[in-house]
Design a protein around this motif. Structure first.
Motif, PDB file in Angstrom:
ATOM      1  N   SER A  25       0.807  -1.228   0.000  1.00 31.77           N
ATOM      2  CA  SER A  25       0.000   0.000   0.000  1.00 31.77           C
ATOM      3  C   SER A  25       0.834   1.268   0.000  1.00 31.77           C
ATOM      4  O   SER A  25       0.280   2.359  -0.132  1.00 31.77           O
ATOM      5  N   VAL A  26       2.161   1.156   0.155  1.00 36.51           N
ATOM      6  CA  VAL A  26       3.073   2.308   0.089  1.00 36.51           C
ATOM      7  C   VAL A  26       3.955   2.110  -1.133  1.00 36.51           C
ATOM      8  O   VAL A  26       4.778   1.194  -1.179  1.00 36.51           O
ATOM      9  N   VAL A  27       3.759   2.959  -2.147  1.00 35.85           N
ATOM     10  CA  VAL A  27       4.462   2.815  -3.415  1.00 35.85           C
ATOM     11  C   VAL A  27       5.102   4.140  -3.799  1.00 35.85           C
ATOM     12  O   VAL A  27       4.738   5.195  -3.272  1.00 35.85           O
ATOM     13  N   GLU A  28       6.028   4.085  -4.738  1.00 36.64           N
ATOM     14  CA  GLU A  28       6.720   5.276  -5.209  1.00 36.64           C
ATOM     15  C   GLU A  28       5.974   5.885  -6.395  1.00 36.64           C
ATOM     16  O   GLU A  28       5.130   5.259  -7.023  1.00 36.64           O
ATOM     17  N   ARG A  29       6.331   7.124  -6.652  1.00 36.78           N
ATOM     18  CA  ARG A  29       5.755   7.812  -7.801  1.00 36.78           C
ATOM     19  C   ARG A  29       6.087   7.061  -9.103  1.00 36.78           C
ATOM     20  O   ARG A  29       7.156   6.465  -9.232  1.00 36.78           O
ATOM     21  N   SER A  30       5.144   7.094 -10.045  1.00 40.89           N
ATOM     22  CA  SER A  30       5.266   6.471 -11.374  1.00 40.89           C
ATOM     23  C   SER A  30       5.239   4.952 -11.327  1.00 40.89           C
ATOM     24  O   SER A  30       5.508   4.301 -12.358  1.00 40.89           O
ATOM     25  N   SER A  31       4.951   4.370 -10.183  1.00 40.91           N
ATOM     26  CA  SER A  31       4.853   2.913 -10.091  1.00 40.91           C
ATOM     27  C   SER A  31       3.383   2.485 -10.239  1.00 40.91           C
ATOM     28  O   SER A  31       2.481   3.316 -10.351  1.00 40.91           O
ATOM     29  N   ASN A  32       3.157   1.159 -10.223  1.00 41.21           N
ATOM     30  CA  ASN A  32       1.813   0.605 -10.381  1.00 41.21           C
ATOM     31  C   ASN A  32       1.408  -0.152  -9.122  1.00 41.21           C
ATOM     32  O   ASN A  32       2.258  -0.674  -8.391  1.00 41.21           O
ATOM     33  N   VAL A  33       0.119  -0.230  -8.895  1.00 39.77           N
ATOM     34  CA  VAL A  33      -0.406  -0.974  -7.758  1.00 39.77           C
ATOM     35  C   VAL A  33      -1.741  -1.598  -8.151  1.00 39.77           C
ATOM     36  O   VAL A  33      -2.495  -1.031  -8.972  1.00 39.77           O
ATOM     37  N   THR A  34      -2.027  -2.755  -7.586  1.00 43.47           N
ATOM     38  CA  THR A  34      -3.284  -3.455  -7.854  1.00 43.47           C
ATOM     39  C   THR A  34      -4.105  -3.518  -6.574  1.00 43.47           C
ATOM     40  O   THR A  34      -3.613  -4.015  -5.547  1.00 43.47           O
ATOM     41  N   LEU A  35      -5.321  -3.007  -6.626  1.00 41.63           N
ATOM     42  CA  LEU A  35      -6.252  -3.082  -5.498  1.00 41.63           C
ATOM     43  C   LEU A  35      -7.220  -4.234  -5.762  1.00 41.63           C
ATOM     44  O   LEU A  35      -7.977  -4.213  -6.761  1.00 41.63           O
ATOM     45  N   LYS A  36      -7.190  -5.230  -4.870  1.00 39.46           N
ATOM     46  CA  LYS A  36      -7.963  -6.458  -5.072  1.00 39.46           C
ATOM     47  C   LYS A  36      -9.126  -6.521  -4.086  1.00 39.46           C
ATOM     48  O   LYS A  36      -8.928  -6.465  -2.882  1.00 39.46           O
ATOM     49  N   CYS A  37     -10.334  -6.657  -4.640  1.00 41.20           N
ATOM     50  CA  CYS A  37     -11.546  -6.749  -3.810  1.00 41.20           C
ATOM     51  C   CYS A  37     -12.072  -8.184  -3.886  1.00 41.20           C
ATOM     52  O   CYS A  37     -12.213  -8.758  -4.983  1.00 41.20           O
ATOM     53  N   GLN A  38     -12.366  -8.780  -2.724  1.00 38.77           N
ATOM     54  CA  GLN A  38     -12.788 -10.185  -2.652  1.00 38.77           C
ATOM     55  C   GLN A  38     -14.083 -10.303  -1.846  1.00 38.77           C
ATOM     56  O   GLN A  38     -14.327  -9.525  -0.911  1.00 38.77           O
ATOM     57  N   CYS A  39     -14.886 -11.292  -2.217  1.00 36.30           N
ATOM     58  CA  CYS A  39     -16.103 -11.614  -1.467  1.00 36.30           C
ATOM     59  C   CYS A  39     -16.326 -13.125  -1.514  1.00 36.30           C
ATOM     60  O   CYS A  39     -15.522 -13.859  -2.085  1.00 36.30           O
ATOM     61  N   HIS A  40     -17.412 -13.602  -0.927  1.00 37.04           N
ATOM     62  CA  HIS A  40     -17.692 -15.043  -0.863  1.00 37.04           C
ATOM     63  C   HIS A  40     -18.749 -15.461  -1.880  1.00 37.04           C
ATOM     64  O   HIS A  40     -19.250 -16.591  -1.818  1.00 37.04           O
ATOM     65  N   VAL A  41     -19.080 -14.612  -2.814  1.00 37.50           N
ATOM     66  CA  VAL A  41     -20.143 -14.883  -3.798  1.00 37.50           C
ATOM     67  C   VAL A  41     -19.566 -14.750  -5.204  1.00 37.50           C
ATOM     68  O   VAL A  41     -18.687 -13.912  -5.441  1.00 37.50           O
ATOM     69  N   GLN A  42     -20.053 -15.558  -6.102  1.00 32.00           N
ATOM     70  CA  GLN A  42     -19.635 -15.489  -7.494  1.00 32.00           C
ATOM     71  C   GLN A  42     -20.657 -14.704  -8.323  1.00 32.00           C
ATOM     72  O   GLN A  42     -21.765 -14.425  -7.879  1.00 32.00           O
ATOM     73  N   ASN A  43     -20.227 -14.381  -9.549  1.00 34.26           N
ATOM     74  CA  ASN A  43     -21.064 -13.643 -10.488  1.00 34.26           C
ATOM     75  C   ASN A  43     -21.597 -12.350  -9.860  1.00 34.26           C
ATOM     76  O   ASN A  43     -22.821 -12.156  -9.720  1.00 34.26           O
ATOM     77  N   VAL A  44     -20.675 -11.522  -9.485  1.00 33.57           N
ATOM     78  CA  VAL A  44     -21.036 -10.252  -8.854  1.00 33.57           C
ATOM     79  C   VAL A  44     -20.351  -9.113  -9.603  1.00 33.57           C
ATOM     80  O   VAL A  44     -19.440  -9.326 -10.412  1.00 33.57           O
ATOM     81  N   THR A  45     -20.812  -7.903  -9.324  1.00 41.29           N
ATOM     82  CA  THR A  45     -20.205  -6.689  -9.868  1.00 41.29           C
ATOM     83  C   THR A  45     -19.548  -5.925  -8.719  1.00 41.29           C
ATOM     84  O   THR A  45     -20.223  -5.591  -7.730  1.00 41.29           O
ATOM     85  N   PHE A  46     -18.242  -5.664  -8.872  1.00 39.80           N
ATOM     86  CA  PHE A  46     -17.490  -4.939  -7.839  1.00 39.80           C
ATOM     87  C   PHE A  46     -17.386  -3.463  -8.228  1.00 39.80           C
ATOM     88  O   PHE A  46     -17.360  -3.118  -9.421  1.00 39.80           O
ATOM     89  N   VAL A  47     -17.275  -2.643  -7.220  1.00 45.20           N
ATOM     90  CA  VAL A  47     -17.067  -1.214  -7.426  1.00 45.20           C
ATOM     91  C   VAL A  47     -15.976  -0.739  -6.480  1.00 45.20           C
ATOM     92  O   VAL A  47     -15.920  -1.154  -5.319  1.00 45.20           O
ATOM     93  N   LEU A  48     -15.088   0.095  -7.015  1.00 43.57           N
ATOM     94  CA  LEU A  48     -13.991   0.676  -6.229  1.00 43.57           C
ATOM     95  C   LEU A  48     -14.246   2.172  -6.073  1.00 43.57           C
ATOM     96  O   LEU A  48     -14.490   2.873  -7.066  1.00 43.57           O
ATOM     97  N   GLY A  49     -14.194   2.657  -4.829  1.00 46.93           N
ATOM     98  CA  GLY A  49     -14.427   4.065  -4.559  1.00 46.93           C
ATOM     99  C   GLY A  49     -13.295   4.681  -3.736  1.00 46.93           C
ATOM    100  O   GLY A  49     -12.449   3.974  -3.180  1.00 46.93           O
ATOM    101  N   LYS A  50     -13.317   5.997  -3.699  1.00 52.33           N
ATOM    102  CA  LYS A  50     -12.300   6.752  -2.958  1.00 52.33           C
ATOM    103  C   LYS A  50     -12.996   7.687  -1.989  1.00 52.33           C
ATOM    104  O   LYS A  50     -13.913   8.426  -2.370  1.00 52.33           O
ATOM    105  N   LEU A  51     -12.535   7.650  -0.737  1.00 52.41           N
ATOM    106  CA  LEU A  51     -13.201   8.415   0.315  1.00 52.41           C
ATOM    107  C   LEU A  51     -13.073   9.919   0.094  1.00 52.41           C
ATOM    108  O   LEU A  51     -14.009  10.677   0.374  1.00 52.41           O
ATOM    109  N   GLN A  52     -11.945  10.388  -0.409  1.00 51.72           N
ATOM    110  CA  GLN A  52     -11.721  11.816  -0.602  1.00 51.72           C
ATOM    111  C   GLN A  52     -12.369  12.359  -1.877  1.00 51.72           C
ATOM    112  O   GLN A  52     -12.404  13.574  -2.083  1.00 51.72           O
ATOM    113  N   ASP A  53     -12.854  11.468  -2.747  1.00 48.05           N
ATOM    114  CA  ASP A  53     -13.458  11.890  -4.014  1.00 48.05           C
ATOM    115  C   ASP A  53     -14.748  11.107  -4.232  1.00 48.05           C
ATOM    116  O   ASP A  53     -14.716   9.924  -4.569  1.00 48.05           O
ATOM    117  N   SER A  54     -15.866  11.782  -4.036  1.00 46.37           N
ATOM    118  CA  SER A  54     -17.166  11.104  -4.170  1.00 46.37           C
ATOM    119  C   SER A  54     -17.464  10.728  -5.628  1.00 46.37           C
ATOM    120  O   SER A  54     -18.277   9.834  -5.890  1.00 46.37           O
TER     121      SER A  54
END
Length: 222
Positions: A25-54
């Motif tokens: 979760s701590v990376v350098e500028r110009s690098s890449n990161v993968t945010l992985k969201c997991q649940c216990h159900v299949q065939n679902v739609t995930f959404v990624l949000g940011k607290l500082q930007d609605s």
């Protein structure tokens, strides 16, 4: 599958998913990161949000239990607090939000290693400064002590000198009157002595005459 789907529909809220950052979760500028969201159900739609930007929202459908959101060429403005949620296909109700994930984007010199180096530098500076203060303090205390001792010894020598002068002054003061008293006690003795010294010369010049005070002086000398 159908039983699991019906069971989820009976629940008031869907279970909370989990969110993680790969590789970290701590990376350098110009690098890449993968945010992985997991649940216990299949065939679902995930959404990624940011607290500082609605308005920040990324959706991704998955036939499995997870979804990966790739963030590339990161800059400091990409840092922030992220979360994810999911919904079952055909449903409009979203699950609870995952726990917040803090993403930190550094400039390459402000990472944890850099902060530890800064901390070590501060500790070294404070230690060196303290040692320098102590090193300068000891000579100052020693000089103050020597000056104090020198001043006290000088005062004691002055006192001893003044005490030694007092008896001499008293003796000189007393010698004057005593001398005057001794000289005034018997003025005739000096006269007789003078007459005795003058007697031979006078006798030689005038052998027949005797000075009137010669007898008295002789008597006194006897």
């Amino acid at each position: 599958m159908v039983i699991g789907f019906l069971f989820l529909l009976c629940l008031e809220k869907l279970p909370r998913p989990s969110l993680s950052a790969l590789p970290r979760s701590v990376v350098e500028r110009s690098s890449n990161v993968t945010l992985k969201c997991q649940c216990h159900v299949q065939n679902v739609t995930f959404v990624l949000g940011k607290l500082q930007d609605s308005g920040y929202k990324k959706e991704q459908s998955s036939a499995g239990h997870d979804a990966e959101f790739l963030l590339v060429n990161l800059v400091p403005k990409n840092a922030g607090t992220y979360f994810c949620a999911y919904k079952i296909t055909g449903s409009h109700e979203w699950s609870e939000k995952s726990e917040h994930l803090q993403l930190v984007v550094t400039d390459g010199h402000d990472g944890p290693g850099a902060s530890s180096i800064k901390t070590d530098t501060r500790i070294i500076f404070v230690t060196t400064f303290s040692c320098l203060i102590i090193f300068l303090l000891f000579p100052s205390v020693f000089l103050i002590y020597r000056c104090t001792q020198h001043g006290s010894s000088h005062e004691e020598s002055n006192k001893r000198t003044s005490h030694s002068k007092f008896p001499q002054q008293e003796a000189s003061d007393l010698s004057g009157p005593e001398r005057v008293s001794l000289s005034t006690e018997d003025p005739q003795e000096g006269t007789c002595a003078d007459l005795n010294t003058k007697a031979p010369s006078e006798a030689a010049s005038v052998p027949a005459e005797e000075p009137p005070g010669s007898c008295d002086c002789a008597t006194l000398m006897a």
